[in-house]
Design a protein around this motif. Structure first.
Motif, mmCIF file in Angstrom:
data_model
loop_
_atom_site.group_PDB
_atom_site.id
_atom_site.type_symbol
_atom_site.label_atom_id
_atom_site.label_comp_id
_atom_site.label_asym_id
_atom_site.label_seq_id
_atom_site.Cartn_x
_atom_site.Cartn_y
_atom_site.Cartn_z
ATOM 1 N N ARG A 106 49.733 25.961 0.364
ATOM 2 C CA ARG A 106 51.175 26.110 0.137
ATOM 3 C C ARG A 106 51.969 25.236 1.120
ATOM 4 O O ARG A 106 52.941 24.575 0.725
ATOM 5 C CB ARG A 106 51.555 27.577 0.302
ATOM 6 N N MET A 107 51.561 25.203 2.369
ATOM 7 C CA MET A 107 52.240 24.363 3.355
ATOM 8 C C MET A 107 52.124 22.886 2.996
ATOM 9 O O MET A 107 53.070 22.109 3.168
ATOM 10 C CB MET A 107 51.643 24.591 4.753
ATOM 11 N N ARG A 108 50.952 22.506 2.479
ATOM 12 C CA ARG A 108 50.741 21.117 2.096
ATOM 13 C C ARG A 108 51.578 20.751 0.872
ATOM 14 O O ARG A 108 52.149 19.651 0.792
ATOM 15 C CB ARG A 108 49.251 20.876 1.822
ATOM 16 N N GLN A 109 51.655 21.655 -0.086
ATOM 17 C CA GLN A 109 52.451 21.402 -1.293
ATOM 18 C C GLN A 109 53.922 21.220 -0.959
ATOM 19 O O GLN A 109 54.633 20.470 -1.638
ATOM 20 C CB GLN A 109 52.259 22.547 -2.287
ATOM 21 N N GLU A 110 54.385 21.899 0.081
ATOM 22 C CA GLU A 110 55.770 21.766 0.514
ATOM 23 C C GLU A 110 55.955 20.608 1.499
ATOM 24 O O GLU A 110 57.042 20.411 2.034
ATOM 25 C CB GLU A 110 56.252 23.072 1.148
ATOM 26 N N GLN A 112 54.944 20.239 4.485
ATOM 27 C CA GLN A 112 55.241 20.624 5.868
ATOM 28 C C GLN A 112 54.149 20.175 6.835
ATOM 29 O O GLN A 112 54.349 20.190 8.044
ATOM 30 C CB GLN A 112 55.422 22.144 5.963
ATOM 31 N N ILE A 113 52.984 19.815 6.279
ATOM 32 C CA ILE A 113 51.881 19.298 7.087
ATOM 33 C C ILE A 113 51.255 18.118 6.358
ATOM 34 O O ILE A 113 51.320 18.021 5.131
ATOM 35 C CB ILE A 113 50.810 20.377 7.369
ATOM 36 N N SER A 114 50.634 17.221 7.106
ATOM 37 C CA SER A 114 49.946 16.088 6.499
ATOM 38 C C SER A 114 48.589 16.531 5.972
ATOM 39 O O SER A 114 48.141 17.653 6.247
ATOM 40 C CB SER A 114 49.768 14.973 7.535
ATOM 41 N N ARG A 115 47.921 15.642 5.235
ATOM 42 C CA ARG A 115 46.618 16.010 4.679
ATOM 43 C C ARG A 115 45.596 16.256 5.785
ATOM 44 O O ARG A 115 44.825 17.231 5.721
ATOM 45 C CB ARG A 115 46.101 14.910 3.741
ATOM 46 N N ILE A 319 43.976 18.080 -0.371
ATOM 47 C CA ILE A 319 43.135 18.494 0.756
ATOM 48 C C ILE A 319 41.670 18.418 0.349
ATOM 49 O O ILE A 319 41.269 18.987 -0.673
ATOM 50 C CB ILE A 319 43.473 19.931 1.206
ATOM 51 N N ARG A 320 40.862 17.731 1.138
ATOM 52 C CA ARG A 320 39.444 17.585 0.829
ATOM 53 C C ARG A 320 38.666 18.822 1.267
ATOM 54 O O ARG A 320 38.982 19.440 2.282
ATOM 55 C CB ARG A 320 38.889 16.325 1.498
ATOM 56 N N PHE A 321 37.620 19.130 0.505
ATOM 57 C CA PHE A 321 36.849 20.349 0.738
ATOM 58 C C PHE A 321 35.842 20.198 1.869
ATOM 59 O O PHE A 321 35.541 21.168 2.572
ATOM 60 C CB PHE A 321 36.122 20.753 -0.552
ATOM 61 N N PHE A 322 35.318 18.987 2.082
ATOM 62 C CA PHE A 322 34.213 18.810 3.031
ATOM 63 C C PHE A 322 34.528 19.288 4.444
ATOM 64 O O PHE A 322 33.671 19.904 5.089
ATOM 65 C CB PHE A 322 33.752 17.347 3.058
#
Length: 406
Positions: A106-110, A112-115, A319-322
């Motif tokens: 949710r933070m990434r979608q908004e 507010q944080i980088s990948r 966002i990558r899963f690894f």
């Protein structure tokens, strides 16, 4: 091209094998499905839904932004993530899997944080909640409330250790420009909260309705994964695949002085933490300390069931899963080591039950403190709460569809 074809054949062979196993073991598959469903509607749904809804409201009202500004001076130097990471970490610890991934996404979608920051954050903010550690595992499986202290220490301490290690991840990547605060400023935090609330155009009723729909939708997805992996785990056991994989683990366990009887529970725990923890508690010829070490690893690794839930949540973002998967392996070994390290100074010294470590102390199911009483209350009233919430979900969704038609 060749690798792509191999992948297609592998996936097709796997799903065909599972389909054949469902036909071959219909009774076992049904029982495993019921077990997964019971775990979802008794524990997972009622314990996670309030946190999901409240978190949506906190985000909408700007409270998360307020917390982020206050925690920026601490989270940035320690974990190289924004201050809002403190909110994600706290909510992840309180509510359990896979809340940390959901809040991070949710933070990434908004934006507010980088990948890179999101990948650091998600690697150490997914943890089991105290309700599960003390209630289900310690009392429910081991009948020993004191064991929960050891499991909780190793679980949350290893989580923090992973966060400190993952701060070095993506060092070559340049993070997005962020506002830096030299010190904690209540005034600045309140200003940012006010700005965020003004940017939220939805009225209170719609915000609450959207929070309920979004939260229940996520929990339905989580429930599907729990049931699916409960069935897969049971089928692998009856197809003797679990025992076959356990043969490879027996050598490693014997190398560190652990009995071979822990190999099968260990493999089961790699797929699903509840079954793995339960089987570990009943392993023969294993001391309580050895069982606690394996259980700590299982809880930290989270199982492929939880990891699949996280993967589905992260798939909605970039966002990558690894990094998350690597964090789970790292945390598993750290948690097991911490359990071994603190066993004598914590459990054997401060345990109220003066028995050697290879004994299984028993305490009453209703005993063990406030957390355990909450656990049994959730189990008792959880199904009713789940049904009422699903009815509310249908009602809100229907009203929303009718509005769109008009």
């Amino acid at each position: 091209m060749f690798k792509s074809k191999i992948k297609s054949l592998t996936l097709a062979a796997f799903i065909t094998t599972i389909a054949g196993a469902l036909i071959t073991f219909p009774q076992e598959s049904f029982e495993a499905s019921i077990r997964g469903l019971n775990m979802w509607w008794e524990i997972v749904f009622p314990s996670l839904l309030p946190f999901f809804i409240i978190s949506e409201m906190l985000i909408g009202f700007g409270v998360v932004k307020f917390i982020g500004v206050l925690l920026e001076p601490m989270m940035r130097p320690l974990f190289r993530v924004p201050g809002i990471g403190g909110f994600v970490l706290a909510m992840g610890m309180a509510s359990g899997f896979p809340s940390g991934a959901r809040f991070t996404a949710r933070m990434r979608q908004e934006n507010q944080i980088s990948r890179i920051e999101a990948e650091r954050l998600v690697s150490f903010t997914n943890s089991s909640n105290p309700l599960f550690i003390f209630g289900a595992v310690s009392v429910g499986f081991f009948h020993n409330s004191n064991l929960g202290i050891i499991l909780a220490i190793s679980h949350y301490a290893s989580n923090i250790c992973v966060g400190l290690i993952m701060r070095f991840y993506g060092k070559e990547d340049v993070p997005k420009k962020t506002v830096k605060y030299k010190s904690i400023s209540i005034k600045q935090a309140l200003r940012q909260m006010h700005i965020t609330r003004l940017q939220e155009k939805r009225p209170l009723g719609k915000l609450l309705g959207d929070a309920v729909i979004s939260s229940i939708h996520s929990l339905l997805l989580i429930g599907g994964f729990i049931i699916l992996f409960s069935v897969i785990n049971k089928l692998l056991y009856h197809m003797n695949i679990t025992d076959l994989l356990a043969k490879g683990v027996e050598f490693l366990l014997s190398f560190i002085g652990f009995p071979e009887t822990l190999s099968t529970p260990y493999i089961a725990g790699l797929f699903e933490i509840t079954l793995g923890s339960q089987m570990t508690s009943g392993a023969a010829n294993a001391s309580l300390m050895q069982q606690a070490v394996i259980t700590s690893f299982i809880l930290a690794f989270s199982g492929f069931s939880v990891q699949a839930q996280v993967a589905s949540i992260l798939a909605e973002t970039d966002i990558r899963f690894f990094p998350f998967f690597a964090g789970r392996i790292l945390q598993g070994f750290i948690a097991a080591f911490i359990t071994f390290l603190v066993w004598k100074p914590v459990y054997e010294r401060f345990s109220y039950i003066s028995k050697p470590s290879n004994a299984h102390p028993v305490s009453g199911i209703g005993e063990g403190g406030f957390t355990i009483s909450i656990y049994h209350t959730v189990v008792q009233w959880g199904p009713l709460f789940t049904i009422l919430c699903l009815i509310l979900y249908i009602f809100i969704s229907s009203a929303k569809m009718n509005q769109h038609k008009k």
